[in-house]
Scaffold this motif. Structure first.
Motif, PDB file in Angstrom:
ATOM      1  N   UNK A  36       2.911  45.895 -11.611  1.00 19.47           N
ATOM      2  CA  UNK A  36       4.373  46.048 -11.680  1.00 19.47           C
ATOM      3  C   UNK A  36       4.749  47.337 -12.402  1.00 19.47           C
ATOM      4  N   UNK A  37       4.149  47.550 -13.575  1.00 20.12           N
ATOM      5  CA  UNK A  37       4.427  48.801 -14.305  1.00 20.12           C
ATOM      6  C   UNK A  37       3.122  49.476 -14.707  1.00 20.12           C
ATOM      7  N   UNK A 107      12.776  44.732 -21.802  1.00 21.68           N
ATOM      8  CA  UNK A 107      12.293  44.838 -20.433  1.00 21.68           C
ATOM      9  C   UNK A 107      10.794  44.508 -20.348  1.00 21.68           C
ATOM     10  N   UNK A 108      10.030  44.891 -21.356  1.00 20.27           N
ATOM     11  CA  UNK A 108       8.588  44.616 -21.321  1.00 20.27           C
ATOM     12  C   UNK A 108       8.298  43.126 -21.481  1.00 20.27           C
ATOM     13  N   UNK A 110      10.269  40.802 -20.563  1.00 16.60           N
ATOM     14  CA  UNK A 110      10.696  40.169 -19.312  1.00 16.60           C
ATOM     15  C   UNK A 110       9.619  40.318 -18.234  1.00 16.60           C
ATOM     16  N   UNK A 111       9.047  41.514 -18.146  1.00 12.86           N
ATOM     17  CA  UNK A 111       8.034  41.749 -17.111  1.00 12.86           C
ATOM     18  C   UNK A 111       6.788  40.912 -17.394  1.00 12.86           C
ATOM     19  N   UNK A 114       7.350  37.434 -16.230  1.00 11.68           N
ATOM     20  CA  UNK A 114       7.201  37.331 -14.769  1.00 11.68           C
ATOM     21  C   UNK A 114       5.708  37.341 -14.401  1.00 11.68           C
TER      22      UNK A 114
END
Lengths: 151, 151
Positions: A36-37, A107-108, A110-111, A114
């Protein structure tokens, strides 16, 4: 009640199911995260300074295992005491400091959530349900809230 | 050569396949994005200021459609001219300014890429392949590099 008895049972029983193959789940969690990242890899000091491939990196696996173990422990603590407060070795204060220093933001978290849910879904398809997802989500959210409060 | 003729053909032909159902693909892209980072919703002015449900929000769909259309256009431009340079209405300069103002960073572009690829994979399972994935990845990366250069 922040977590139900059934939610705690779901988290604990699915973690028991994953435990035997924990290194694989740990690796899959980070492979998903980096899918994802990709840029996240450079945030881990033990990846920046290492030429060891991901699947052989013991520190990465230990870190990933921590995510599973602590989310699972969070479920049990929430059920017992209504709040998250890890043991002395991996205190929430310490985790707050480390993640703050690493520049980790909403944001991290959250990822990673997921990626965690996807990893469980793909690894335990026969146990997967919306209820199981909500149980892990709930525990993870409380764990992260506790870490963020220390950041 | 930044993109092969075959990669361009793959992007264009799969987009042609999606076009008839473009509003669904557009919606699915943002549902996937918000599944990964729920907090992203507040970055869109037209979501902050609106009570319209996601699936009825015309501006969200238009925005999402733009991601598909521009990534597809990027493939064609790369093939023709070796670089990305959108038409006057959606100039890369404008996109750079808008995304800079919205505080969009590397991590957001990376997550949107993952969401885009997952949306195509789930929506076109019969066309999906590593080659198709690489073709969309390549076009998207060049489009984003052009936008970032203006930020």
């Amino acid at each position: 009640m922040v977590i139900t008895a059934r939610q705690e049972a779901l988290v604990v029983s699915s973690w028991n199911e994953m435990k035997d193959d924990a290194p694989t789940f740990a690796l899959n969690l980070y492979l998903k995260l980096f899918e994802i990242i990709p840029s996240a890899a450079k945030r881990f000091s033990f990846l920046r300074d290492s030429n060891v491939p991901l699947e052989k990196n013991a520190k990465l696996k230990a870190h990933a295992m921590g995510v599973f173990v602590m989310t699972c422990e969070a479920a049990t603590q929430l059920r017992k005491t209504g709040r998250v407060n890890m043991g002395a070795n991996t205190s929430v204060q310490h985790l707050g400091a480390v993640h703050f220093k690493a520049g980790i933001g909403d944001v991290h978290f959250e990822i990673l959530k997921f990626a965690l849910l996807e990893t469980i879904k793909e690894g335990l398809p026969y146990m997967w349900s919306e209820e199981l997802k909500d149980a892990w989500s709930n525990s993870y959210d409380h764990l992260v809230a506790a870490i963020k409060a220390e950041m």
